[in-house]
Design a protein around this motif. Structure first.
Motif, PDB file in Angstrom:
ATOM      1  N   ALA A  88       0.829  -1.205   0.000  1.00 41.93           N
ATOM      2  CA  ALA A  88       0.000   0.000   0.000  1.00 41.93           C
ATOM      3  C   ALA A  88       0.865   1.256   0.000  1.00 41.93           C
ATOM      4  N   LEU A  89       1.946   1.232   0.769  1.00 43.18           N
ATOM      5  CA  LEU A  89       2.841   2.394   0.807  1.00 43.18           C
ATOM      6  C   LEU A  89       3.522   2.612  -0.536  1.00 43.18           C
ATOM      7  N   LYS A  90       3.859   1.513  -1.245  1.00 46.72           N
ATOM      8  CA  LYS A  90       4.536   1.653  -2.535  1.00 46.72           C
ATOM      9  C   LYS A  90       3.689   2.403  -3.544  1.00 46.72           C
ATOM     10  N   PHE A  91       2.368   2.150  -3.505  1.00 47.38           N
ATOM     11  CA  PHE A  91       1.503   2.665  -4.560  1.00 47.38           C
ATOM     12  C   PHE A  91       0.621   3.826  -4.089  1.00 47.38           C
ATOM     13  N   THR A  92       1.008   4.454  -2.963  1.00 50.04           N
ATOM     14  CA  THR A  92       0.289   5.627  -2.463  1.00 50.04           C
ATOM     15  C   THR A  92       1.212   6.833  -2.539  1.00 50.04           C
ATOM     16  N   GLU A  93       0.711   7.908  -3.096  1.00 43.58           N
ATOM     17  CA  GLU A  93       1.510   9.121  -3.231  1.00 43.58           C
ATOM     18  C   GLU A  93       1.676   9.820  -1.884  1.00 43.58           C
ATOM     19  N   SER A  94       2.673  10.699  -1.807  1.00 44.11           N
ATOM     20  CA  SER A  94       2.895  11.491  -0.582  1.00 44.11           C
ATOM     21  C   SER A  94       1.649  12.306  -0.263  1.00 44.11           C
ATOM     22  N   GLY A  95       1.347  12.356   1.038  1.00 44.39           N
ATOM     23  CA  GLY A  95       0.135  13.048   1.475  1.00 44.39           C
ATOM     24  C   GLY A  95      -1.063  12.143   1.573  1.00 44.39           C
ATOM     25  N   GLY A  96      -0.941  10.921   1.054  1.00 45.99           N
ATOM     26  CA  GLY A  96      -2.042   9.963   1.152  1.00 45.99           C
ATOM     27  C   GLY A  96      -2.084   9.286   2.506  1.00 45.99           C
ATOM     28  N   SER A  97      -2.881   8.246   2.597  1.00 44.94           N
ATOM     29  CA  SER A  97      -3.027   7.560   3.882  1.00 44.94           C
ATOM     30  C   SER A  97      -3.159   6.058   3.668  1.00 44.94           C
ATOM     31  N   VAL A  98      -2.691   5.320   4.671  1.00 42.68           N
ATOM     32  CA  VAL A  98      -2.853   3.866   4.730  1.00 42.68           C
ATOM     33  C   VAL A  98      -3.344   3.539   6.131  1.00 42.68           C
ATOM     34  N   THR A  99      -4.483   2.823   6.203  1.00 44.65           N
ATOM     35  CA  THR A  99      -5.107   2.538   7.505  1.00 44.65           C
ATOM     36  C   THR A  99      -5.393   1.053   7.624  1.00 44.65           C
ATOM     37  N   VAL A 100      -5.075   0.512   8.804  1.00 47.76           N
ATOM     38  CA  VAL A 100      -5.391  -0.882   9.106  1.00 47.76           C
ATOM     39  C   VAL A 100      -6.648  -0.901   9.968  1.00 47.76           C
ATOM     40  N   VAL A 101      -7.674  -1.638   9.527  1.00 47.07           N
ATOM     41  CA  VAL A 101      -8.969  -1.683  10.202  1.00 47.07           C
ATOM     42  C   VAL A 101      -9.299  -3.135  10.535  1.00 47.07           C
ATOM     43  N   SER A 102      -9.858  -3.356  11.702  1.00 42.06           N
ATOM     44  CA  SER A 102     -10.292  -4.705  12.087  1.00 42.06           C
ATOM     45  C   SER A 102     -11.719  -4.641  12.614  1.00 42.06           C
ATOM     46  N   ARG A 103     -12.465  -5.725  12.372  1.00 38.83           N
ATOM     47  CA  ARG A 103     -13.846  -5.805  12.873  1.00 38.83           C
ATOM     48  C   ARG A 103     -14.245  -7.278  12.985  1.00 38.83           C
ATOM     49  N   ALA A 104     -15.144  -7.531  13.920  1.00 40.37           N
ATOM     50  CA  ALA A 104     -15.667  -8.892  14.095  1.00 40.37           C
ATOM     51  C   ALA A 104     -16.810  -9.105  13.120  1.00 40.37           C
ATOM     52  N   LEU A 105     -16.802 -10.214  12.402  1.00 39.89           N
ATOM     53  CA  LEU A 105     -17.857 -10.518  11.442  1.00 39.89           C
ATOM     54  C   LEU A 105     -19.065 -11.088  12.166  1.00 39.89           C
TER      55      LEU A 105
END
Length: 607
Positions: free
Chosen positions: A511-528
């Motif tokens: 995700a970091l490789k293909f995201t431009e500067s100023g963008g964001s990468v977020t890890v989200v978790s949830r119970a199904l």
């Protein structure tokens, strides 16, 4: 014309019903006539009874009048004066019964006039006796005798005429009533016989045609079971013809399917065989003869174990027995397949590696097996393993040494170097790092293919796993000025923490490789909901993935763009490794993406 079964059923019900209705109508008409005749007979009897009673009263009145003449009793005179009222009452009843009968009414009118005349004469005669007139001598005697005789004679004739008329009417009524009774019984008998004959006729007629058509269906079923040609289609448009037409279509479809199955079996490259319980060959396709190198006569009835290489016979025998036991324990409703790999010996003495899928049929009491010659695949696997081993030991170690020397040169350990040379050395170091990374990925993939992936699943904190993963890639995010965050709840998962950290680091790094500067990468978790799984997602605001790449992106050496390997680094093996690790945990992995807006890589783990 061939009627439908529904039409036949309607006819079988409607025709007897119509016949019954007609029969009931005729019977009701006869009963009505009989009732009418019975009423007429009853009326005639009442008229005769009334006439007799009227005659009796007149006789009693005459006797009373004669007694008065002899005794001159005033009491008898009073009794005599009561007879006119009685006679008039009987006449009224007779007139009521004779209503509608002109002949009887006319006679009753004459009788009524005569009774009135007789009552008048009798009253004068009784009054004369009481007054003392002599009716024993002279003209009074003659007048009295003539009056009484005349009136009595006339009245008697009228009564006889009425009685004769009633006897004639009553006799005719009795004859009609008897005739009607006979007709009713005859109609009942005829109706029962005709109804029975009609029902039997309809039953035999429809039963014969329906039974013959049903028998044709049963014959076709037997012919289909015996794999014989079917009888011609039934004619008509009834339900049996429709069923027969459907049955013929089904038979044609089965025949086509059987033909295709035979064609597939005959032309298949894999060996397809059936074995009895003693592992003797009962039937096989042509590919089997090619695999073993024997002709049909040499293979038929031969035990498969005899064709297996020495040292593996016992293991093959045990595998087949276990496959049969497993199927019998599971029951007829279950379908279990066992797998076996062994070496066989051909007729020419050469050997081949075979992969067998084994199924036991309790109904047929046979084994059905498909064998695939995997000799070339095994050879390729050995070559690949040797190549990976060579790369791992003979290539990776020297590259690591070269990379270390380059790092020391760039760091100035051996003295200062010109700036252009330092830049060239840094580029060389990056290229060597890329090659080493590819070698490590190849080794990981090889381990996964060899089922050497060891997963030590334990209960672990998901928040801790995500935190450790983000700490590992945070320097890269800061260097690229990308916002790295997490939206996670502290939940427990059943997983190998080290392996899952490897997955998350890989996904976040991509995700970091293909995201431009100023963008964001977020890890989200949830119970199904409604499941015992947890979903972990890596969401970025990068360039996205085309729709036609979403299903293939987890393959080996897959890149969204051909230039990504050189520009972004990586060999396209990271997502394949992630997929293998997640599936090894019993979870699943996928991606959702919109070009130009970003992607969401997700995977699930048991909780």
């Amino acid at each position: 014309m061939i009627l439908k079964l529904s039409h036949k059923a309607i006819i079988l019900v409607a025709v007897p019903l119509v016949f019954e209705l007609v029969f009931v109508a005729i019977l009701a008409s006869l009963l009505h006539q009989a009732e009418t005749e019975a009423l007429a007979a009853e009326r005639s009897r009442e008229v005769m009874s009334g006439v007799n009673h009227l005659s009796k009263l007149m006789q009693e009145a005459g006797i009373t009048l004669y007694t008065i003449r002899n005794s001159s009793s005033p009491e008898l005179v009073d009794v005599y004066r009561g007879y006119p009222a009685k006679l008039q009452k009987d006449l009224d009843n007779l007139f009521a019964l004779a209503k509608g009968h002109e002949d009887e009414t006319k006679i009753l009118a004459d009788i009524s006039s005569l009774v009135a005349e007789t009552n008048s004469f009798g009253g004068k005669f009784a009054d004369g006796i009481i007054k003392g007139e002599d009716y024993d001598h002279g003209e009074n005697v003659l007048m009295a005798r003539r009056g009484i005789i005349t009136l009595t004679s006339r009245l008697q004739r009228l009564v006889q005429r009425l009685a004769s008329l009633e006897r004639e009417s009553g006799g005719h009524t009795l004859q009609s009533e008897e005739s009607l009774r006979s007709r009713i019984w005859a109609s009942i008998g005829a109706g029962l016989v005709l109804n029975l004959l009609l029902a039997v006729f309809l039953l035999l007629y429809f039963s014969r045609s329906t039974t013959a058509r049903l028998q044709a269906l049963l014959d076709n079923i037997a012919l289909l079971a015996a794999n014989q040609p079917l009888r011609p289609r039934l004619e008509g448009g009834d339900e049996l013809a429709m069923i027969d037409s459907t049955f013929h279509r089904m038979a044609n479809a089965l025949s086509d399917a059987a033909g295709k199955e035979r064609a597939i079996t005959e032309n298949a490259l894999d060996a397809i065989v059936s074995l009895d319980g003693d592992l003797k060959l009962l039937s096989f396709n042509p590919a089997t003869m090619i695999v073993f190198g024997y002709d049909r006569a040499e293979l038929l009835g031969r035990r498969l174990v005899d064709l297996v290489a020495e040292g593996e016979k016992q293991g093959v025998r045990e595998t087949f027995l276990q496959a049969r036991e497993r199927t019998m324990q599971a029951g007829t409703a279950s379908f279990t397949t066992s797998y076996l790999e062994c070496r066989i010996t051909r007729k020419d003495g050469s050997s081949a590696e075979m992969h067998w899928s084994i199924n036991w049929s309790s109904k047929e009491n046979n084994f059905f097996c498909v064998g695939q010659d995997i000799s070339q695949r095994k050879q390729l696997e050995r070559v690949r393993q040797e190549f990976v081993s060579m790369v791992s030991h003979d290539l990776r170690s020297p590259l690591n040494a070269v990379q270390a020397n380059l790092s020391m040169l760039v760091a100035g350990v051996y003295g200062g170097l010109p700036e252009p040379l330092v830049k060239r050395l840094v580029d060389s170091e990056h290229n060597i790092d890329y090659v080493i990374s590819m070698i490590n990925s190849l080794i990981d993939v090889e381990r996964l293919d060899l089922d050497n992936l060891v997963i030590d699943r334990r209960r672990a904190s998901l928040a801790e796993i995500i935190s450790r993963s983000l700490d590992a890639v945070r320097p890269t995010a800061e260097k690229r000025r990308i916002n790295l965050g997490a939206d996670c709840k502290d939940m427990e998962v059943i997983a190998d923490s080290g392996r899952i950290i490897q997955v998350i680091i890989n996904l976040v790094s991509n995700a970091l490789k293909f995201t431009e500067s100023g963008g964001s990468v977020t890890v989200v978790s949830r119970a199904l909901s409604k499941s015992d799984f947890v979903e972990i997602s890596v969401v970025d605001t990068g360039r996205g993935i085309p729709a036609d790449m979403l299903e293939t992106i987890f393959g080996r050496f897959e890149q969204v763009q051909p230039s990504d390997a050189g520009e972004k680094g990586g060999a396209g093996l990271g997502l394949a490794i992630c997929k293998r690790i997640v599936e090894g945990h019993g979870g699943s992995i996928g991606v959702e993406s919109v070009v130009g807006k970003g992607s969401r890589f997700w995977f699930t783990l048991p909780s």
